[in-house]
Write a protein that holds these residues in place. Structure first.
Motif, PDB file in Angstrom:
ATOM      1  N   ASP A  48      45.073  35.323  30.410  1.00  0.00           N
ATOM      2  CA  ASP A  48      44.293  35.204  29.179  1.00  0.00           C
ATOM      3  C   ASP A  48      43.322  36.380  29.019  1.00  0.00           C
ATOM      4  O   ASP A  48      43.077  36.853  27.900  1.00  0.00           O
ATOM      5  CB  ASP A  48      43.514  33.888  29.179  1.00  0.00           C
ATOM      6  N   LEU A  49      42.762  36.845  30.144  1.00  0.00           N
ATOM      7  CA  LEU A  49      41.829  37.968  30.079  1.00  0.00           C
ATOM      8  C   LEU A  49      42.526  39.255  29.674  1.00  0.00           C
ATOM      9  O   LEU A  49      41.917  40.140  29.062  1.00  0.00           O
ATOM     10  CB  LEU A  49      41.128  38.162  31.439  1.00  0.00           C
ATOM     11  N   LYS A  50      43.822  39.393  30.025  1.00  0.00           N
ATOM     12  CA  LYS A  50      44.563  40.602  29.663  1.00  0.00           C
ATOM     13  C   LYS A  50      44.721  40.741  28.157  1.00  0.00           C
ATOM     14  O   LYS A  50      44.905  41.851  27.638  1.00  0.00           O
ATOM     15  CB  LYS A  50      45.939  40.595  30.329  1.00  0.00           C
ATOM     16  N   GLN A  51      44.672  39.608  27.442  1.00  0.00           N
ATOM     17  CA  GLN A  51      44.822  39.648  25.992  1.00  0.00           C
ATOM     18  C   GLN A  51      43.544  40.128  25.296  1.00  0.00           C
ATOM     19  O   GLN A  51      43.570  40.418  24.101  1.00  0.00           O
ATOM     20  CB  GLN A  51      45.197  38.237  25.473  1.00  0.00           C
ATOM     21  N   LYS A  52      42.410  40.175  26.034  1.00  0.00           N
ATOM     22  CA  LYS A  52      41.134  40.565  25.448  1.00  0.00           C
ATOM     23  C   LYS A  52      40.904  42.063  25.619  1.00  0.00           C
ATOM     24  O   LYS A  52      41.584  42.729  26.407  1.00  0.00           O
ATOM     25  CB  LYS A  52      39.977  39.791  26.094  1.00  0.00           C
ATOM     26  N   ASP A  53      39.887  42.559  24.897  1.00  0.00           N
ATOM     27  CA  ASP A  53      39.504  43.965  24.992  1.00  0.00           C
ATOM     28  C   ASP A  53      38.836  44.220  26.348  1.00  0.00           C
ATOM     29  O   ASP A  53      37.901  43.510  26.745  1.00  0.00           O
ATOM     30  CB  ASP A  53      38.553  44.328  23.856  1.00  0.00           C
ATOM     31  N   ALA A  54      39.329  45.219  27.082  1.00  0.00           N
ATOM     32  CA  ALA A  54      38.810  45.494  28.428  1.00  0.00           C
ATOM     33  C   ALA A  54      37.339  45.896  28.411  1.00  0.00           C
ATOM     34  O   ALA A  54      36.599  45.633  29.375  1.00  0.00           O
ATOM     35  CB  ALA A  54      39.637  46.589  29.096  1.00  0.00           C
ATOM     36  N   SER A  55      36.878  46.519  27.349  1.00  0.00           N
ATOM     37  CA  SER A  55      35.480  46.943  27.285  1.00  0.00           C
ATOM     38  C   SER A  55      34.518  45.779  27.085  1.00  0.00           C
ATOM     39  O   SER A  55      33.313  45.920  27.304  1.00  0.00           O
ATOM     40  CB  SER A  55      35.300  47.960  26.145  1.00  0.00           C
ATOM     41  N   ALA A  56      35.060  44.619  26.666  1.00  0.00           N
ATOM     42  CA  ALA A  56      34.207  43.456  26.418  1.00  0.00           C
ATOM     43  C   ALA A  56      34.082  42.555  27.631  1.00  0.00           C
ATOM     44  O   ALA A  56      33.353  41.549  27.593  1.00  0.00           O
ATOM     45  CB  ALA A  56      34.750  42.655  25.227  1.00  0.00           C
ATOM     46  N   GLN A  72      34.542  39.000  35.394  1.00  0.00           N
ATOM     47  CA  GLN A  72      35.896  38.953  34.838  1.00  0.00           C
ATOM     48  C   GLN A  72      36.726  40.127  35.333  1.00  0.00           C
ATOM     49  O   GLN A  72      37.920  39.983  35.649  1.00  0.00           O
ATOM     50  CB  GLN A  72      35.817  38.944  33.312  1.00  0.00           C
ATOM     51  N   LYS A  73      36.086  41.320  35.434  1.00  0.00           N
ATOM     52  CA  LYS A  73      36.814  42.472  35.958  1.00  0.00           C
ATOM     53  C   LYS A  73      37.183  42.275  37.420  1.00  0.00           C
ATOM     54  O   LYS A  73      38.279  42.657  37.866  1.00  0.00           O
ATOM     55  CB  LYS A  73      35.970  43.729  35.795  1.00  0.00           C
ATOM     56  N   ALA A  74      36.302  41.683  38.192  1.00  0.00           N
ATOM     57  CA  ALA A  74      36.601  41.423  39.606  1.00  0.00           C
ATOM     58  C   ALA A  74      37.732  40.412  39.745  1.00  0.00           C
ATOM     59  O   ALA A  74      38.572  40.515  40.656  1.00  0.00           O
ATOM     60  CB  ALA A  74      35.335  40.920  40.302  1.00  0.00           C
ATOM     61  N   LYS A  75      37.808  39.439  38.853  1.00  0.00           N
ATOM     62  CA  LYS A  75      38.882  38.443  38.892  1.00  0.00           C
ATOM     63  C   LYS A  75      40.224  39.104  38.591  1.00  0.00           C
ATOM     64  O   LYS A  75      41.238  38.809  39.250  1.00  0.00           O
ATOM     65  CB  LYS A  75      38.585  37.329  37.891  1.00  0.00           C
ATOM     66  N   MET A  76      40.241  40.026  37.618  1.00  0.00           N
ATOM     67  CA  MET A  76      41.488  40.716  37.298  1.00  0.00           C
ATOM     68  C   MET A  76      41.919  41.624  38.440  1.00  0.00           C
ATOM     69  O   MET A  76      43.119  41.774  38.711  1.00  0.00           O
ATOM     70  CB  MET A  76      41.316  41.532  36.018  1.00  0.00           C
ATOM     71  N   ALA A  77      40.984  42.214  39.134  1.00  0.00           N
ATOM     72  CA  ALA A  77      41.322  43.095  40.254  1.00  0.00           C
ATOM     73  C   ALA A  77      41.927  42.343  41.425  1.00  0.00           C
ATOM     74  O   ALA A  77      42.621  42.927  42.267  1.00  0.00           O
ATOM     75  CB  ALA A  77      40.079  43.859  40.693  1.00  0.00           C
ATOM     76  N   SER A  78      41.690  41.021  41.529  1.00  0.00           N
ATOM     77  CA  SER A  78      42.210  40.219  42.644  1.00  0.00           C
ATOM     78  C   SER A  78      43.586  39.632  42.362  1.00  0.00           C
ATOM     79  O   SER A  78      44.069  38.798  43.128  1.00  0.00           O
ATOM     80  CB  SER A  78      41.214  39.103  42.957  1.00  0.00           C
ATOM     81  N   GLU A  79      44.255  40.054  41.247  1.00  0.00           N
ATOM     82  CA  GLU A  79      45.547  39.450  40.863  1.00  0.00           C
ATOM     83  C   GLU A  79      46.603  39.682  41.931  1.00  0.00           C
ATOM     84  O   GLU A  79      47.334  38.765  42.330  1.00  0.00           O
ATOM     85  CB  GLU A  79      45.997  40.022  39.518  1.00  0.00           C
ATOM     86  N   SER A  80      46.710  40.909  42.415  1.00  0.00           N
ATOM     87  CA  SER A  80      47.756  41.225  43.399  1.00  0.00           C
ATOM     88  C   SER A  80      47.558  40.438  44.690  1.00  0.00           C
ATOM     89  O   SER A  80      48.533  39.944  45.286  1.00  0.00           O
ATOM     90  CB  SER A  80      47.763  42.720  43.681  1.00  0.00           C
ATOM     91  N   ASP A  81      46.314  40.285  45.125  1.00  0.00           N
ATOM     92  CA  ASP A  81      46.048  39.518  46.353  1.00  0.00           C
ATOM     93  C   ASP A  81      46.400  38.053  46.160  1.00  0.00           C
ATOM     94  O   ASP A  81      46.949  37.403  47.073  1.00  0.00           O
ATOM     95  CB  ASP A  81      44.582  39.666  46.735  1.00  0.00           C
ATOM     96  N   LEU A  82      46.110  37.517  44.976  1.00  0.00           N
ATOM     97  CA  LEU A  82      46.423  36.102  44.714  1.00  0.00           C
ATOM     98  C   LEU A  82      47.929  35.869  44.669  1.00  0.00           C
ATOM     99  O   LEU A  82      48.434  34.851  45.189  1.00  0.00           O
ATOM    100  CB  LEU A  82      45.766  35.682  43.401  1.00  0.00           C
ATOM    101  N   ARG A  83      48.690  36.773  44.034  1.00  0.00           N
ATOM    102  CA  ARG A  83      50.151  36.603  43.976  1.00  0.00           C
ATOM    103  C   ARG A  83      50.758  36.703  45.366  1.00  0.00           C
ATOM    104  O   ARG A  83      51.707  35.970  45.704  1.00  0.00           O
ATOM    105  CB  ARG A  83      50.749  37.649  43.041  1.00  0.00           C
TER     106      ARG A  83
END
Length: 655
Positions: A623-631, A636-647
């Motif tokens: 859901d965060l990928k659908q939003k503007d990265a600058s917002a 939220q940025k730290a959560k997106m950075a942990s995607e590879s570790d979670l998968r």
């Protein structure tokens, strides 16, 4: 008298009584050299109203004659030449009949007087020139407090005078005062001032090192909203002082009501004794006190550490500025403890022992020191040699054993300018019985044959007794004289005054029946047992090195164990609070470790639950990928950075 000192002039004693002002000379070095005078050498006769003020060099004195005014009385070099008292037809300073207080400038060039304020004559605080008797300036001052006097003070070189006014101090250069006209002494203008809101008192050193700038201390009483405050200021005569100059040092003083200032002889440091009328801790009926040191060039105010807690009874600096600075403090409940402190750090370097003392009096040269219990105490005295840090023991066994006493209640005391004589006086109106003057040598030896007759002052006729001052170069700094023949130091007990107090009573005293034929002290009264227990725990004279002192007299220490100074109540309280805080911090860290371990154990115990949580987090990332990265915010940025570790973790779980 020792060889090389035979040509020294005799010291002179001034006695002011209800009959007039007398002067006596002390010829010789030892008590047996003094002779009783056949007459009373009056400088002037008649009633006097206020204490005598002497010129710093001892050439003149200023006497206020009742009903006449202030006269300037010259002092003859030879007292024996006085045959008749001097007669004064008119005062030296005009219109000084009603003067109630007077003070002299440091070099004796100016005289300050105060008389009662009247609406017809509002300018009642006056400055006079002592050489001519000319009125230089006059200021209005309705009410005064004796502990704040003088309200106008001079710098050590008399280049400027500082006047206490409402919420400010005003600086008057000496040139402005000398240039005024007698017809209008109120026209003097000041060229600088310091604004200090609600200032109640100030102080300027009367002596100073020329390399030290002009300093003054101020005291502002506390209110309901603000604590009292003391400050150290630097000022510049000649119109160079800014009104809003900030203090060099300042200290908030909670519950302080009065402040006494003790300046060092170099004029670069001030000891502040703060007094409160009520002791909130309930330990003293007479209130509480504190001692602080403000030193020019330092960034902080020093709280002087005292070896014994309790009220500060007296403080005095070593008077010789050429010697390393130090000061003596007498503090604590009776028997109080006197201690010698370093003049820069404020730490104690020597303790003189417990005794009933409340007065510190240095000789003018700073070699000898008298610790005494005057006023409401029994009059005990002990004379010390500061250089040797020992009781003077060269002929007076009473001083060496600690049993030296003044004969009656002592009201005034003074050292001679030669540092060889010490004077004790009982004066009216403080004491209206047994008036007289006693004289002692620097070693405590009492003089039996006095030049004056004390019977002339009984019962209440003596008003003042003091030595006439002299310039510092007249009398040299001299060590102790050799003891008399036949005197051996081994015959005198070289102990502190407490040894005499703790000595057993002589045999033959009355013993009550309940205490007879008993051993081990079982028959002593409760008060006697308490007294002996207290005396056994009192501190004797000892050096202090890194806050460590010798074992107190009467106490028993373990061989090889260093005896440290007992910590104060405030230090023990701070140590307890620090220990409690450390325990709380350790307990909190332990709880956090337990919670982290429990969470890790829970995740490994239930893989399905962990997988559901990971899938939920991955959905949030989509859901965060659908939003503007600058917002996005940091979380939220730290959560997106942990995607590879979670998968990777989800693939490892295989669910």
């Amino acid at each position: 008298m020792a060889e090389g000192y035979t040509n020294l002039p005799p010291c002179k004693v001034l006695l002011r009584s209800k009959d007039g002002v007398e002067i006596y000379a002390l010829h010789g070095e030892r008590p047996e050299d003094l002779k009783k005078s056949n007459s009373r050498p009056f400088l002037c006769k008649g009633a006097t109203s206020i204490p005598i003020v002497s010129a710093p060099d001892g050439t003149h004195i200023y006497i206020h004659l009742t009903g006449k005014g202030i006269v300037k009385c010259p002092i003859p070099s030879d007292v024996s030449s006085i045959t008749e008292p001097m007669m004064f037809s008119e005062p030296f300073f005009a219109d000084t009949k009603t003067v109630q207080m007077m003070d002299l400038s440091p070099q004796g060039s100016y005289l300050l007087t105060w008389q009662r304020w009247y609406e017809e004559k509002p300018n009642n605080l006056k400055v006079w020139e002592t050489a001519t008797g000319r009125l230089l300036a006059a200021f209005p001052q309705r009410n005064i407090k004796r502990d704040v006097w003088p309200y106008l003070q001079w710098t050590y070189d008399e280049s400027a005078a500082v006047l206490l006014a409402t919420s400010e101090v005003r600086i008057y250069p000496a040139a402005n005062l000398l240039a005024t006209n007698n017809e209008d002494p109120t026209s003097v203008r000041y060229d600088g001032k310091l604004r200090i809101q609600n200032i109640a008192s100030f102080s300027i050193p009367r002596s100073s090192d020329p390399n030290v700038p002009f300093l003054l201390t101020s005291f502002v009483p506390g209110t309901k909203d603000k604590p009292a405050r003391a400050g150290l200021y630097k000022f510049l005569p000649g119109g160079n002082t800014e009104p809003d100059t900030k203090p060099l040092l300042s200290k908030s003083l909670f519950q302080a009501e009065d402040m006494k200032v003790h300046w060092s002889p170099a004029g670069d440091a001030a000891l502040l004794t703060l007094q409160t009328a009520v002791d909130t801790s309930g330990q003293s009926y007479y209130g509480s006190s504190q001692l602080f040191m403000l030193r020019h060039g330092e960034s902080d105010v020093v709280a002087v550490p005292l070896p014994q807690e309790g009220p500060v009874l007296d403080v005095a600096w070593l008077p010789d500025a050429a010697k390393p600075p130090c000061f003596v403090v007498v503090a604590g409940k009776m028997p109080s403890l006197a201690s010698l402190h370093h003049g820069k750090s404020g730490k104690a370097s020597f303790v003189f022992g417990n005794a009933h003392r409340n007065v510190v009096s240095w000789s003018p040269h700073g070699r000898f020191l008298c610790l005494a219990g005057f006023g409401n105490l029994a009059g005990g005295m002990s004379f010390w040699d500061r250089n040797k840090q020992k009781l003077v023991n060269n002929g007076c066994m009473e001083n060496a054993s600690g049993s030296l006493r003044a004969e009656s209640a002592v009201v005034g005391h003074d050292w001679s300018p030669s540092s060889r004589w010490f004077l004790c006086s009982t004066c009216s109106p403080r004491m209206n019985v047994d008036n007289g003057v006693r004289l002692f040598r620097y070693n405590g030896q009492a003089v039996s044959t006095l030049p004056w007759n004390n019977e002339n002052y009984l019962p209440d006729r003596l008003l003042q007794a003091c030595f006439l001052p002299a310039t510092p170069t007249v009398y040299p700094d001299r060590a102790q004289s050799p003891p008399p023949e036949g005197f051996s130091e081994s015959t005198a007990t070289s102990t502190t005054p407490i040894a005499a107090a703790a000595a057993p009573k002589p045999a033959g005293r009355y013993v009550p029946p309940s205490a007879r034929n008993r051993t081990g002290g079982g028959g002593l009264s409760l008060a006697e047992r308490m007294r002996r227990e207290k005396e056994g725990s009192m501190q004797s004279a000892a050096r202090v090195v890194d806050n460590k002192v010798k074992t107190p007299q009467g106490s028993r220490g373990v061989v090889g164990m260093t005896q440290t100074a007992q910590k104060s109540k405030s230090a023990l309280k701070r140590e307890k609070e620090k220990k409690k805080k450390q325990q709380q911090q350790q307990q909190q860290e332990e709880e956090e470790r337990q919670q982290a371990a429990a969470a890790a154990a829970a995740s490994t115990a239930d893989p399905e639950k962990r997988a559901r949580k990971i899938k939920k987090t991955l959905k949030q990332i989509e859901d965060l990928k659908q939003k503007d990265a600058s917002a996005l915010n940091d979380d939220q940025k730290a959560k997106m950075a942990s995607e590879s570790d979670l998968r990777a973790e989800l693939e490892k779980l295989g669910l």
